[in-house]
Design an enzyme around this catalytic site. Sequence first.
Site, short mmCIF file in Angstrom:
data_model
loop_
_atom_site.label_atom_id
_atom_site.label_comp_id
_atom_site.label_asym_id
_atom_site.label_seq_id
_atom_site.Cartn_x
_atom_site.Cartn_y
_atom_site.Cartn_z
N ASP A 15 0.80 -1.09 -0.16
CA ASP A 15 0.05 0.03 -0.13
C ASP A 15 0.98 1.37 0.09
O ASP A 15 2.07 1.16 -0.07
CB ASP A 15 -0.99 -0.02 0.98
CG ASP A 15 -0.39 0.06 2.53
OD1 ASP A 15 0.89 0.42 2.74
OD2 ASP A 15 -1.08 0.20 3.46
N CYS A 74 3.22 -2.87 3.99
CA CYS A 74 2.45 -2.11 4.14
C CYS A 74 3.08 -1.25 5.49
O CYS A 74 4.38 -1.30 5.58
CB CYS A 74 0.98 -2.41 4.98
SG CYS A 74 1.02 -3.48 6.41
N THR A 76 3.40 -1.47 8.78
CA THR A 76 3.88 -2.05 10.01
C THR A 76 4.17 -3.61 9.33
O THR A 76 4.79 -4.44 9.98
CB THR A 76 2.94 -2.31 11.12
OG1 THR A 76 1.58 -2.71 10.41
CG2 THR A 76 2.61 -0.92 11.56
N HIS A 107 11.21 -23.31 9.32
CA HIS A 107 10.44 -24.23 10.15
C HIS A 107 8.94 -23.95 9.55
O HIS A 107 7.86 -24.92 9.49
CB HIS A 107 10.16 -23.63 11.54
CG HIS A 107 11.58 -24.22 12.08
ND1 HIS A 107 11.66 -24.09 13.75
CD2 HIS A 107 12.82 -24.96 11.82
CE1 HIS A 107 12.86 -24.79 13.96
NE2 HIS A 107 13.50 -25.03 13.03
N HIS A 142 8.50 -30.56 10.82
CA HIS A 142 8.11 -29.31 10.43
C HIS A 142 7.14 -29.46 9.13
O HIS A 142 6.00 -28.70 9.28
CB HIS A 142 9.22 -28.27 9.95
CG HIS A 142 10.20 -28.21 10.93
ND1 HIS A 142 9.76 -27.56 12.28
CD2 HIS A 142 11.44 -28.41 11.28
CE1 HIS A 142 10.86 -27.56 13.18
NE2 HIS A 142 12.00 -28.05 12.18
C1 RB5 Z 1 -1.82 2.87 6.58
O1 RB5 Z 1 -1.72 3.95 7.22
C2 RB5 Z 1 -1.43 1.51 7.43
O2 RB5 Z 1 -2.53 1.35 8.25
C3 RB5 Z 1 -1.10 0.25 6.83
O3 RB5 Z 1 0.06 0.56 5.88
C4 RB5 Z 1 -0.62 -1.00 7.58
O4 RB5 Z 1 0.23 -0.48 8.44
C5 RB5 Z 1 -1.78 -1.65 8.23
O5 RB5 Z 1 -1.57 -2.73 8.83
#
Ligand code: RB5
Length: 150
Positions: A15, A74, A76, A107, A142
Amino acid sequence: MGMEKTTIRIAIGSDHGGIDLKSHIISHLSETQPHTQIQDVGTHNPDSVDYPDYAEKVTQAITQKEADLGILVCGTGIGMSIKANRTNGIRAALVFSDFTAEMAKAHNNANILCLGGRTTDPQDAKKFIDIWLNTPFEGDRHARRVEKLG
Ligand code: RB5
């Protein structure tokens, strides 16, 4: 006869929160891993988009056998991993260290690596990807456990 590496097809998506890291990763793979073939499913500009749409493009590429592996980025890596793991046959691993990148393949035989564009330094991300790509699945006990994932 030479030991030629077979081509690995990798679908990659992000994203807006992961687009910069995605570019770093694509450059890295094309410069250092000539046996990989990259399919960039987007996003292709910094406008705000919904990460599940891009997770779905990558999981579909794998389930439809257009790609062997996937990378999802994304902000995180959390949202991408939640969405990707809802698809049968997908094992998406959100990694944050050399060790978790290694274990994700050894694993868990993860077929998607998830990374955070706002949490992971590009140099670290490249290292995690190389480790994941170069580590073999250990199989054996595994394999039994991975089988039980459904
Ligand atoms: C977008 O702002 C953010 O929420 C997305 O990139 C991501 O971190 C979601 O898990």
